[in-house]
Design a protein around this motif. Structure first.
Motif, PDB file in Angstrom:
ATOM      1  N   SER A 151      52.735  -4.018  94.830  1.00  0.00           N
ATOM      2  CA  SER A 151      53.333  -5.225  95.425  1.00  0.00           C
ATOM      3  C   SER A 151      54.619  -5.878  94.820  1.00  0.00           C
ATOM      4  CB  SER A 151      52.233  -5.971  94.224  1.00  0.00           C
ATOM      5  OG  SER A 151      52.808  -7.823  94.545  1.00  0.00           O
ATOM      6  N   LEU A 152      55.222  -5.716  94.829  1.00  0.00           N
ATOM      7  CA  LEU A 152      57.214  -5.859  94.416  1.00  0.00           C
ATOM      8  C   LEU A 152      57.611  -7.041  94.187  1.00  0.00           C
ATOM      9  CD1 LEU A 152      59.836  -4.332  94.753  1.00  0.00           C
ATOM     10  CD2 LEU A 152      60.413  -4.836  97.032  1.00  0.00           C
ATOM     11  N   GLU A 153      57.210  -7.656  94.944  1.00  0.00           N
ATOM     12  CA  GLU A 153      57.531  -9.070  94.271  1.00  0.00           C
ATOM     13  C   GLU A 153      57.230  -9.516  93.252  1.00  0.00           C
ATOM     14  OE1 GLU A 153      57.965 -13.469  95.889  1.00  0.00           O
ATOM     15  OE2 GLU A 153      57.059 -12.555  97.152  1.00  0.00           O
ATOM     16  N   LYS A 154      55.644  -8.930  93.520  1.00  0.00           N
ATOM     17  CA  LYS A 154      55.322 -10.118  91.588  1.00  0.00           C
ATOM     18  C   LYS A 154      55.467  -8.849  90.815  1.00  0.00           C
ATOM     19  CE  LYS A 154      51.239 -12.191  94.097  1.00  0.00           C
ATOM     20  NZ  LYS A 154      49.846 -12.418  94.225  1.00  0.00           N
ATOM     21  N   ALA A 155      55.517  -7.138  90.995  1.00  0.00           N
ATOM     22  CA  ALA A 155      56.180  -6.427  89.891  1.00  0.00           C
ATOM     23  C   ALA A 155      57.609  -7.145  89.393  1.00  0.00           C
ATOM     24  CB  ALA A 155      55.908  -5.148  90.479  1.00  0.00           C
ATOM     25  N   GLU A 156      58.431  -7.574  89.906  1.00  0.00           N
ATOM     26  CA  GLU A 156      59.692  -8.139  89.833  1.00  0.00           C
ATOM     27  C   GLU A 156      60.283  -9.360  89.116  1.00  0.00           C
ATOM     28  OE1 GLU A 156      62.451  -6.236  93.083  1.00  0.00           O
ATOM     29  OE2 GLU A 156      61.443  -7.995  93.961  1.00  0.00           O
ATOM     30  N   THR A 157      59.061  -9.840  89.614  1.00  0.00           N
ATOM     31  CA  THR A 157      58.823 -10.880  88.583  1.00  0.00           C
ATOM     32  C   THR A 157      57.674 -11.528  87.045  1.00  0.00           C
ATOM     33  OG1 THR A 157      58.010 -12.965  90.969  1.00  0.00           O
ATOM     34  CG2 THR A 157      57.968 -13.422  88.653  1.00  0.00           C
ATOM     35  N   ILE A 158      57.221 -10.184  86.629  1.00  0.00           N
ATOM     36  CA  ILE A 158      56.615 -10.198  85.660  1.00  0.00           C
ATOM     37  C   ILE A 158      57.281  -8.677  84.825  1.00  0.00           C
ATOM     38  CG2 ILE A 158      54.780  -8.014  86.332  1.00  0.00           C
ATOM     39  CD1 ILE A 158      53.884 -10.581  85.119  1.00  0.00           C
ATOM     40  N   MET A 159      58.368  -8.197  85.772  1.00  0.00           N
ATOM     41  CA  MET A 159      58.719  -7.337  85.263  1.00  0.00           C
ATOM     42  C   MET A 159      60.036  -8.280  84.208  1.00  0.00           C
ATOM     43  SD  MET A 159      59.410  -4.379  83.461  1.00  0.00           S
ATOM     44  CE  MET A 159      61.434  -3.460  82.876  1.00  0.00           C
ATOM     45  N   GLN A 160      60.666  -9.488  84.787  1.00  0.00           N
ATOM     46  CA  GLN A 160      61.812 -10.731  84.488  1.00  0.00           C
ATOM     47  C   GLN A 160      61.437 -11.027  83.193  1.00  0.00           C
ATOM     48  OE1 GLN A 160      65.260 -10.244  85.212  1.00  0.00           O
ATOM     49  NE2 GLN A 160      64.682 -11.693  83.456  1.00  0.00           N
ATOM     50  N   GLU A 161      59.732 -11.728  83.468  1.00  0.00           N
ATOM     51  CA  GLU A 161      58.806 -12.097  82.724  1.00  0.00           C
ATOM     52  C   GLU A 161      58.633 -11.651  81.228  1.00  0.00           C
ATOM     53  OE1 GLU A 161      55.057 -15.304  81.670  1.00  0.00           O
ATOM     54  OE2 GLU A 161      55.539 -14.250  83.389  1.00  0.00           O
ATOM     55  N   ILE A 162      58.899  -9.653  80.981  1.00  0.00           N
ATOM     56  CA  ILE A 162      58.358  -9.257  80.288  1.00  0.00           C
ATOM     57  C   ILE A 162      60.084  -8.736  79.002  1.00  0.00           C
ATOM     58  CG2 ILE A 162      58.284  -6.751  79.788  1.00  0.00           C
ATOM     59  CD1 ILE A 162      56.215  -6.264  81.799  1.00  0.00           C
ATOM     60  N   ARG A 163      60.814  -8.866  80.457  1.00  0.00           N
ATOM     61  CA  ARG A 163      62.141  -9.113  80.136  1.00  0.00           C
ATOM     62  C   ARG A 163      62.685 -10.072  78.615  1.00  0.00           C
ATOM     63  NH1 ARG A 163      63.998  -7.735  85.315  1.00  0.00           N
ATOM     64  NH2 ARG A 163      64.221  -5.094  85.339  1.00  0.00           N
ATOM     65  N   ASP A 164      61.933 -11.924  79.520  1.00  0.00           N
ATOM     66  CA  ASP A 164      62.711 -12.173  78.627  1.00  0.00           C
ATOM     67  C   ASP A 164      61.502 -12.520  77.070  1.00  0.00           C
ATOM     68  OD1 ASP A 164      63.996 -13.392  80.828  1.00  0.00           O
ATOM     69  OD2 ASP A 164      62.371 -14.417  82.047  1.00  0.00           O
ATOM     70  N   ARG A 165      60.769 -12.071  77.302  1.00  0.00           N
ATOM     71  CA  ARG A 165      59.849 -11.993  76.002  1.00  0.00           C
ATOM     72  C   ARG A 165      59.676 -10.720  75.011  1.00  0.00           C
ATOM     73  NH1 ARG A 165      55.247 -15.117  76.185  1.00  0.00           N
ATOM     74  NH2 ARG A 165      54.593 -16.251  78.369  1.00  0.00           N
ATOM     75  N   GLY A 166      60.773  -9.891  75.399  1.00  0.00           N
ATOM     76  CA  GLY A 166      61.404  -8.836  74.217  1.00  0.00           C
ATOM     77  C   GLY A 166      60.629  -8.008  74.809  1.00  0.00           C
ATOM     78  N   PHE A 167      60.408  -7.707  75.950  1.00  0.00           N
ATOM     79  CA  PHE A 167      57.967  -6.712  75.555  1.00  0.00           C
ATOM     80  C   PHE A 167      58.989  -5.263  76.012  1.00  0.00           C
ATOM     81  CE2 PHE A 167      54.842 -10.106  75.706  1.00  0.00           C
ATOM     82  CZ  PHE A 167      55.538 -10.390  74.358  1.00  0.00           C
ATOM     83  N   ALA A 168      60.690  -5.762  77.120  1.00  0.00           N
ATOM     84  CA  ALA A 168      60.788  -4.406  77.951  1.00  0.00           C
ATOM     85  C   ALA A 168      60.854  -3.756  77.051  1.00  0.00           C
ATOM     86  CB  ALA A 168      62.193  -4.126  78.522  1.00  0.00           C
ATOM     87  N   ASP A 169      60.135  -1.796  77.336  1.00  0.00           N
ATOM     88  CA  ASP A 169      59.814  -1.019  76.947  1.00  0.00           C
ATOM     89  C   ASP A 169      60.009   0.249  78.005  1.00  0.00           C
ATOM     90  OD1 ASP A 169      57.219  -0.844  77.878  1.00  0.00           O
ATOM     91  OD2 ASP A 169      56.223  -0.297  75.990  1.00  0.00           O
ATOM     92  N   THR A 170      60.013   0.999  77.471  1.00  0.00           N
ATOM     93  CA  THR A 170      59.927   2.860  78.539  1.00  0.00           C
ATOM     94  C   THR A 170      59.552   2.814  79.521  1.00  0.00           C
ATOM     95  OG1 THR A 170      61.242   4.455  76.438  1.00  0.00           O
ATOM     96  CG2 THR A 170      60.252   5.243  78.855  1.00  0.00           C
ATOM     97  N   LEU A 171      57.883   2.917  79.168  1.00  0.00           N
ATOM     98  CA  LEU A 171      56.744   2.537  80.042  1.00  0.00           C
ATOM     99  C   LEU A 171      57.090   1.096  80.945  1.00  0.00           C
ATOM    100  CD1 LEU A 171      53.918   3.048  77.416  1.00  0.00           C
ATOM    101  CD2 LEU A 171      54.258   4.761  78.485  1.00  0.00           C
ATOM    102  N   SER A 172      56.804   0.051  80.637  1.00  0.00           N
ATOM    103  CA  SER A 172      57.177  -0.849  81.261  1.00  0.00           C
ATOM    104  C   SER A 172      59.105  -0.754  82.696  1.00  0.00           C
ATOM    105  CB  SER A 172      57.921  -2.267  81.138  1.00  0.00           C
ATOM    106  OG  SER A 172      58.918  -2.101  80.421  1.00  0.00           O
TER     107      SER A 172
END
Length: 497
Positions: A151-172
């Motif tokens: 689910s590309l569009e939804k994955a990209e959306t939640i990935m951006q929210e992960i970035r905004d919250r400072g949660f981005a890591d190797t696993l994401s």
């Protein structure tokens, strides 16, 4: 890093490596005796049978249930892909035991709900989760759900929210790299790698394996070799046998067999401890692809020094020897397996039965099936399907019909016999005028829930009233309305190859 964009990135090689690392032929009952609840739960082999009665009975017996034991059981069930049962235990814990729930529990449940009930229900569960539980683990679990479902569009959306919250890591980032790789979006791979570097997010062994495979799939051998050197000099990541397997696969795709063997040798240096079984089985497969029988036997001898030998290893070895046209070796390995195992894992004999049929050695195939039956074992759907298809190909239709009936009787839930062979059997009986026997086949189809009541009635009416030779039978067998001539040919070739 520039990954060529001229063809789709196929991550099947690395996916295969990581799938194999999770696979086990052991049963749940192989756990230590103190986890007797786990032993009791494991007896519920049928995935449709609820585990709740066993849990309730355990409590009625006055036995204690510790949260860590249930978590361990859930992990085991997930390993064996019994997702429904794992989720059921979580729900029972919530409703009956009121254990303390942590963010990690929410993340696991999110993954299970997606696998059992689909993305929509997983999203509802996430949306109903209190903000205090929406940690990096939970967001990461939702991202994985989207990635696994492409689910590309939804994955990209939640990935951006992960970035905004400072949660981005190797696993994401790995989740997104995997998704883009499957979809062939190489420009996104380049962009994500640059982003990881700019943000100081390190690569792990999975990242390296994924991208080594991507280089190979795009035939960028030079780029792959440079990236492999990067791995070998990365102070934060230990060289991993999976990475060299990925590199070997890439060389094989480029038909660089000597370099592939070099990578396999390097991979072997890092295989140890609990990884030996999985690593050796992969090496067996890849040395077969290289065509190196001497190395195949060398690895097999190493495999046998582990003590306990697994059915999956014999499947690899017998299959490998047959691919190398070493029938004598395959038969000797099979006899060794038979001498070691009291119960039959039909994956092993089915390989020989299939090979015999392909070589026109039907008598040997029949003798092997008879030998297994004499041991008190009932052949599987696959066994009968192989024989029925070959009888059909040899125009031995009486035997094909008799074997198809056995295939139907052995058909487990969710499986179906070959529709091409079945159609041929029905048409043969119609042409022969044996309506009663044709109706017996239809009755078996109905009893095994392989056709609907309407299609069963339609097939019966067709047999009694219509002329043979049309596509009506194919259209009524399991909703195969889209079976055109090419599809029929392909199905027949699959059954005989």
């Amino acid at each position: 890093m520039q990954i060529l964009r001229r063809c789709a990135c196929n991550t099947s090689a690395i996916s295969r490596v990581f799938r194999v690392s999770l696979y086990s032929t052991e049963t749940l009952t192989s756990t230590p005796p103190e986890y007797s609840l786990q032993s009791r739960i494991s007896s519920a082999i049928d995935r449709k049978v609820s585990l709740v009665p066993a849990l309730e009975q355990w409590r009625k017996e006055g036995r204690s249930i510790k949260q860590q034991h249930l978590h361990r059981l859930i992990r085991k069930l997930r390993t064996f892909k019994r997702y429904h049962h794992a989720l059921e235990i979580y729900e029972w814990m919530r409703d009956k035991l009121y254990f303390h729930v942590k963010a990690g529990d929410v993340a696991v449940q999110l993954d299970l709900i997606s696998k059992v009930h689909g993305l929509e229900q997983a999203e509802k569960y996430f949306n109903g989760t209190p903000n205090s539980f929406r940690t990096f683990q939970v967001y990461g679990a939702l991202l994985n759900c989207y990635s696994q479902k492409n689910s590309l569009e939804k994955a990209e959306t939640i990935m951006q929210e992960i970035r905004d919250r400072g949660f981005a890591d190797t696993l994401s980032y790995n989740a997104m790299l995997s998704l883009y790789s499957r979809l062939g979006k190489h420009d996104k791979l380049d962009y994500l790698m640059q982003e990881m570097e700019e943000n100081g997010i390190s690569l792990d062994s999975f990242t390296y394996c994924l991208l080594l495979t991507a280089y190979g799939d795009t035939s960028d051998i030079e780029g792959m070799e440079k990236f492999l050197m990067k791995l070998e000099t990365d102070p934060f990541v230990n060289s991993d046998w999976n990475a060299y397997i990925a590199a070997a696969n890439s060389y094989l795709k480029a038909d660089l067999k000597e370099k592939a063997v070099e990578m396999l040798k390097k991979s072997e240096q890092y295989i140890n401890g609990t990884s030996r079984r999985f690593g050796y089985e992969i090496l067996l497969t890849l040395y077969t692809a290289v065509g190196n029988k001497a190395e195949l036997y060398r690895i097999w001898n190493l495999y046998k020094t582990m003590g306990k030998l697994f059915n999956s290893g014999y499947v690899c070895m017998v299959s490998s020897l047959l691919k190398l046209d070493d029938m004598d070796g395959a038969e000797k390995t099979f006899e060794e397996w038979m001498s070691r195992h009291k119960s039959i894992d039909f994956r092993v004999p089915n390989l020989l039965i299939h090979a015999y049929c392909n070589k026109g050695l039907l008598e040997k195939a029949e003798q092997l099936v008879s030998r297994i039956i004499e041991k008190g074992e009932g052949p599987t759907l696959v066994t009968w399907d192989i024989l029925a298809a070959r009888y059909h190909d040899n125009n031995q239709m009486e035997k094909a019909v008799d074997t198809m009936k056995k295939a139907l009787m052995a058909t487990p839930q969710g499986r179906k016999p070959n529709p091409v062979t079945l159609r041929a059997c029905l048409e043969y009986l119609i042409e022969k005028g044996d309506v009663e026997e044709a109706e017996n086949l239809i009755r078996l189809l109905r009893e095994r829930s392989l056709v609907s009541a309407n299609d069963s009635d339609g097939l019966t009416n067709y047999i009694r009233n219509e002329e043979p030779g049309s596509n009506s039978i194919a259209q009524m067998l399991w909703d195969h309305e889209d079976l055109d001539a090419d599809a029929i040919v392909n199905l027949k070739q699959e059954s005989l190859s």
